[in-house]
Design a protein around this motif. Structure first.
Motif, PDB file in Angstrom:
ATOM      1  N   LYS A 129     -47.793  99.694  63.285  1.00 28.67           N
ATOM      2  CA  LYS A 129     -47.606  99.163  61.848  1.00 28.67           C
ATOM      3  C   LYS A 129     -48.123  97.837  61.416  1.00 28.67           C
ATOM      4  CE  LYS A 129     -43.787 102.346  60.784  1.00 28.67           C
ATOM      5  NZ  LYS A 129     -42.445 102.257  60.130  1.00 28.67           N
ATOM      6  N   ASP A 130     -48.248  96.909  62.519  1.00 27.54           N
ATOM      7  CA  ASP A 130     -48.735  95.621  62.036  1.00 27.54           C
ATOM      8  C   ASP A 130     -49.928  95.006  63.199  1.00 27.54           C
ATOM      9  OD1 ASP A 130     -47.273  95.472  64.686  1.00 27.54           O
ATOM     10  OD2 ASP A 130     -46.075  93.865  64.250  1.00 27.54           O
ATOM     11  N   ILE A 131     -50.636  95.834  63.769  1.00 26.40           N
ATOM     12  CA  ILE A 131     -51.567  95.242  64.355  1.00 26.40           C
ATOM     13  C   ILE A 131     -52.905  96.216  64.115  1.00 26.40           C
ATOM     14  CG2 ILE A 131     -53.007  95.060  66.438  1.00 26.40           C
ATOM     15  CD1 ILE A 131     -49.959  94.925  67.755  1.00 26.40           C
TER      16      ILE A 131
ATOM     17  N   PRO B  37     -49.795  89.937  64.295  1.00 22.77           N
ATOM     18  CA  PRO B  37     -48.946  88.888  63.810  1.00 22.77           C
ATOM     19  C   PRO B  37     -49.130  87.600  65.069  1.00 22.77           C
ATOM     20  CG  PRO B  37     -47.562  90.890  64.074  1.00 22.77           C
ATOM     21  CD  PRO B  37     -49.053  91.099  64.370  1.00 22.77           C
ATOM     22  N   GLU B  38     -48.808  86.478  64.648  1.00 18.03           N
ATOM     23  CA  GLU B  38     -49.263  85.246  65.498  1.00 18.03           C
ATOM     24  C   GLU B  38     -48.531  85.366  66.778  1.00 18.03           C
ATOM     25  OE1 GLU B  38     -48.784  81.563  63.516  1.00 18.03           O
ATOM     26  OE2 GLU B  38     -49.789  82.021  61.530  1.00 18.03           O
ATOM     27  N   ASP B  39     -47.443  86.056  66.888  1.00 15.23           N
ATOM     28  CA  ASP B  39     -46.756  85.994  68.239  1.00 15.23           C
ATOM     29  C   ASP B  39     -47.380  86.964  69.426  1.00 15.23           C
ATOM     30  OD1 ASP B  39     -45.583  88.126  66.758  1.00 15.23           O
ATOM     31  OD2 ASP B  39     -43.770  88.214  67.847  1.00 15.23           O
ATOM     32  N   VAL B  40     -48.395  87.968  68.907  1.00 11.25           N
ATOM     33  CA  VAL B  40     -48.950  88.964  69.411  1.00 11.25           C
ATOM     34  C   VAL B  40     -50.004  87.996  70.487  1.00 11.25           C
ATOM     35  CG1 VAL B  40     -50.352  90.753  69.817  1.00 11.25           C
ATOM     36  CG2 VAL B  40     -48.296  90.799  68.268  1.00 11.25           C
TER      37      VAL B  40
END
Length: 73
Positions: free
Chosen positions: A16-18, A37-40
């Motif tokens: 859902k977010d990549i 997301p920045e934390d990935v």
């Protein structure tokens, strides 16, 4: 392993977010973009493989130094 065919401008979603999208295609070269997301952490696999190989080589070198120190005594 999942293998997908994508055309320029198309994308796939992971969790859902990549989003991985095909930015351009030029002959046998494909440019991809990744929105995450920045934390990935996103790394090129060939660089990870090279660092791992260098780490293995360095660890073996350390053992060789210990062996040489023992010989010198």
């Amino acid at each position: 392993m999942l293998v997908l065919t994508r055309k320029q401008g198309q994308s796939i979603l992971i969790h859902k977010d990549i989003e991985i999208y095909v930015s351009s295609i030029d002959g046998d070269s494909v440019k991809i973009g990744i929105r995450a997301p920045e934390d990935v952490v996103i790394l090129r696999k060939e660089l990870v493989d090279e660092v791992q190989a260098n780490n293995v080589e360095a660890s073996q070198f350390q053992h060789n130094l210990e062996f040489i120190k023992k010989i010198k005594k």
